[in-house]
Design a protein around this motif. Structure first.
Motif, PDB file in Angstrom:
ATOM      1  N   ILE A   1      39.842  43.198  41.073  1.00 34.69           N
ATOM      2  CA  ILE A   1      40.328  41.598  41.066  1.00 34.69           C
ATOM      3  C   ILE A   1      38.485  41.658  41.993  1.00 34.69           C
ATOM      4  O   ILE A   1      38.570  39.859  41.125  1.00 34.69           O
ATOM      5  CB  ILE A   1      41.584  41.634  42.883  1.00 34.69           C
ATOM      6  CG1 ILE A   1      42.502  41.590  42.395  1.00 34.69           C
ATOM      7  CG2 ILE A   1      40.741  39.991  43.218  1.00 34.69           C
ATOM      8  CD1 ILE A   1      43.721  41.366  43.178  1.00 34.69           C
ATOM      9  N   ALA A   2      38.087  42.558  41.995  1.00 38.12           N
ATOM     10  CA  ALA A   2      36.597  42.070  41.852  1.00 38.12           C
ATOM     11  C   ALA A   2      35.786  41.423  40.915  1.00 38.12           C
ATOM     12  O   ALA A   2      34.867  40.445  41.283  1.00 38.12           O
ATOM     13  CB  ALA A   2      35.821  43.305  43.594  1.00 38.12           C
ATOM     14  N   GLY A   3      36.087  42.161  40.756  1.00 36.76           N
ATOM     15  CA  GLY A   3      34.978  41.851  38.968  1.00 36.76           C
ATOM     16  C   GLY A   3      35.791  40.475  38.574  1.00 36.76           C
ATOM     17  O   GLY A   3      34.692  40.029  37.898  1.00 36.76           O
ATOM     18  N   GLN A   4      36.757  40.161  38.578  1.00 43.69           N
ATOM     19  CA  GLN A   4      37.335  38.697  38.103  1.00 43.69           C
ATOM     20  C   GLN A   4      36.935  37.917  38.849  1.00 43.69           C
ATOM     21  O   GLN A   4      36.348  36.668  38.563  1.00 43.69           O
ATOM     22  CB  GLN A   4      38.845  38.628  37.663  1.00 43.69           C
ATOM     23  CG  GLN A   4      40.086  40.139  37.558  1.00 43.69           C
ATOM     24  CD  GLN A   4      39.531  40.752  36.232  1.00 43.69           C
ATOM     25  OE1 GLN A   4      38.085  40.244  35.677  1.00 43.69           O
ATOM     26  NE2 GLN A   4      39.619  41.264  35.484  1.00 43.69           N
ATOM     27  N   GLY A   5      36.514  38.023  40.327  1.00 43.41           N
ATOM     28  CA  GLY A   5      36.222  37.340  41.347  1.00 43.41           C
ATOM     29  C   GLY A   5      34.696  36.796  41.129  1.00 43.41           C
ATOM     30  O   GLY A   5      34.443  35.837  41.087  1.00 43.41           O
ATOM     31  N   THR A   6      33.599  37.556  40.429  1.00 44.28           N
ATOM     32  CA  THR A   6      32.168  36.939  39.833  1.00 44.28           C
ATOM     33  C   THR A   6      32.281  36.149  39.346  1.00 44.28           C
ATOM     34  O   THR A   6      31.025  35.828  38.803  1.00 44.28           O
ATOM     35  CB  THR A   6      31.510  38.287  39.175  1.00 44.28           C
ATOM     36  OG1 THR A   6      32.245  38.486  37.872  1.00 44.28           O
ATOM     37  CG2 THR A   6      31.663  39.396  40.307  1.00 44.28           C
ATOM     38  N   VAL A   7      33.297  34.756  38.433  1.00 41.62           N
ATOM     39  CA  VAL A   7      33.574  34.762  37.934  1.00 41.62           C
ATOM     40  C   VAL A   7      33.065  33.332  38.946  1.00 41.62           C
ATOM     41  O   VAL A   7      32.978  32.182  38.328  1.00 41.62           O
ATOM     42  CB  VAL A   7      34.927  33.936  36.979  1.00 41.62           C
ATOM     43  CG1 VAL A   7      34.680  32.996  36.021  1.00 41.62           C
ATOM     44  CG2 VAL A   7      35.034  35.313  35.779  1.00 41.62           C
TER      45      VAL A   7
END
Length: 507
Positions: free
Chosen positions: A151-157
């Motif tokens: 989730i955190a990785g995707q949140g960088t978008v």
């Protein structure tokens, strides 16, 4: 949210991911009268945002965990993302994929260093096998969405969007499958700019997160549509549900035609070809903008283009449906007296509009039934006005623009009426794309049941779309239902559908 934001701010994604551009869509902006931008996650090395979450998860593993390798079950973008992430970190990756996965996707995973295991005919079977391998080998299972680091990785978008656009943002639109991207983006956007709306978008036939939020708990759907295969998820994640429930301002549902129209909008403005789930957010943006008049001409609407992994074969279907999705074509079933001059009078009533399709076959009832496509010029009520004009002039008209059976099958089959045919049932199926599927269907039918119609159409999906006619005595309808339920292919009885009744029914 605080914990998710902390994870996003410390996420490690840029060893493999790029900071994707935030590009304007000038033609669509002019049409909507407000600035519209797209976040270009289709430009990532695996042509999808999925690389961010997969790499952030793998990058956080210690040496002992990496030595055991990583594993997942996926037939799509997560598979490619994890394979590339593991290769970059020097870990062995095992990707379990259903045997029905298109060869192009299997090859893409192998090209990025993944060890592909083909198992089962469905995702659920592949998932269970991946979990079994995990238990046997100790490999680390990397969930495609329900994991805090993913989730955190995707949140960088979302973090990039906030940095790239310093002006006012009215709303950010995010596609939802399991909810990893939506929950990550919503967390960081609401933390940095709480006044900005974050709106999730789902297909109307795969409303996994909306169903869960409406129910107040995670719900497993019986089935989902597979057109937007990147978001075809039966069950939202527990963690993603918790975040989306609290942070999303709304969820918009859109249909296949709206998604196809959005793919065309992206192509027209940027010459990029989005996959259906990649254009999902823009379809939701357009639907939301139509219902919410602009109050600030400077406030941007931003859609995340989440990916471009589309099979070439599907472009035909997308092109066919885009005109309907953007309100540029109406599909009509029209009945008129089968007499000299009737067609000329009908065409004059179209007032110069182009005829995009015209299908007809004679029937002995004194009336001509034909299927016609008409190009629309402008105006939200043009189709309704045209139908009213035709009806006032004495024509019987039925609108087929939103009739799935008409658009998928009947438009190509007008003329399939059979005189004197009794007891025919018209059924629309989804056949699995694998050898022997049709034979298994035939074997499920009793010898006394005649196959009277069969139309197959595939658009590069994992399922083939089939329209079939089966002649069954009324006393044996229950037996037919039992046989089809045992067969297990999803189906809908379309016998009473107006498209079937007007163009396929026996007379």
């Amino acid at each position: 949210m605080q914990d998710t934001v902390r994870r996003i701010l410390t996420a490690r994604v840029y060893d493999v991911a790029i900071e994707s551009p935030l590009d304007p869509l000038p033609r669509l902006s002019a049409r909507l009268g407000r600035p519209v931008l797209q976040k270009r996650e289709d430009l990532q090395p695996v042509f999808s945002f999925k690389i961010r979450g997969a790499y952030n998860k793998v990058a956080g593993l210690d040496a002992a965990s990496l030595a055991r390798g990583v594993i997942c079950a996926s037939a799509g973008n997560h598979a490619q993302g994890l394979a590339l992430a593991a290769t970059r970190r020097g870990a062995v990756s095992t990707i379990v994929m259903p045997v029905t996965t298109p060869a192009i996707k299997v090859a893409a995973v192998r090209a990025r260093g993944g060890n592909v295991v083909l198992h089962g005919e469905t995702f659920d079977e592949a998932y269970a096998h991946a979990r079994a391998i995990e238990a046997e080998t100790g490999a680390v299972f990397v969930h495609p969405f329900d994991d805090p680091e993913v989730i955190a990785g995707q949140g960088t978008v979302g973090l990039e969007i906030m940095r790239q656009h310093s002006g006012p943002i009215e709303a950010v639109f995010v596609p939802i499958g399991g909810g990893g991207l939506a929950s990550g983006v919503a967390a960081i956007v609401k933390f940095l700019r709480p006044e900005t709306r974050v709106i999730g978008v789902e297909p109307v036939d795969a409303a996994t997160m909306k169903t869960a939020i409406d129910a107040g708990r995670v719900v497993t759907l019986n089935s989902v549509g597979v057109f937007a295969d990147g978001v075809a998820v039966l069950r939202a994640g527990d963690e993603t549900f918790r975040l989306c429930k609290d942070l999303l301002d709304d969820i918009i549902l859109v249909d296949t035609d709206a998604i196809c129209a959005a793919i065309k909008d992206i192509f027209d403005d940027s010459r990029a070809v989005a996959e259906p789930s990649g254009a999902l957010a823009l379809a939701g943006l357009k639907a939301w903008a139509a219902l919410n008049p602009c109050t600030d001409n400077d406030a941007a609407l931003i859609a995340i283009n989440s990916g471009a992994n589309v099979n070439f074969d599907r472009l035909r279907h997308i092109a066919e449906r885009a005109e309907i999705g953007e309100g540029a074509e109406a599909l009509l079933a029209v009945a008129l007296p089968d007499e000299r001059g009737a067609y000329a009078r009908f065409l004059r009533l179209l007032d110069g509009r182009s005829v995009t399709e015209f299908n007809y076959r004679w029937a002995p009832d004194g009336a001509a039934h034909f299927f016609v496509g008409v190009a629309l010029r402008s105006g939200p009520h043009e189709k309704e006005d045209l139908i009213a004009t035709l009806q006032t002039s004495g024509y019987r008209v039925e609108d087929m623009s939103d009739n799935e059976t008409a658009k998928l099958h009947v438009r190509y089959m007008v003329g399939g009426r059979a005189a004197g045919l009794e007891g025919e049932r018209i059924l629309r199926f989804q056949f699995p794309e694998r050898p022997g599927a049709f034979l298994r269907f035939l074997n499920a039918l009793q010898p006394a049941w005649a196959l009277t119609l069969f139309h197959y159409r595939n658009h590069g999906d994992d399922v083939g779309r089939v329209l079939a006619g089966i002649q069954v005595p009324p006393s044996e309808l229950n037996a037919l239902t039992e046989a089809l339920n045992d067969l297990g292919y999803p189906y809908v009885d379309e016998t009473d559908n107006p498209a079937s009744r007007l163009f396929l029914d026996g007379v």
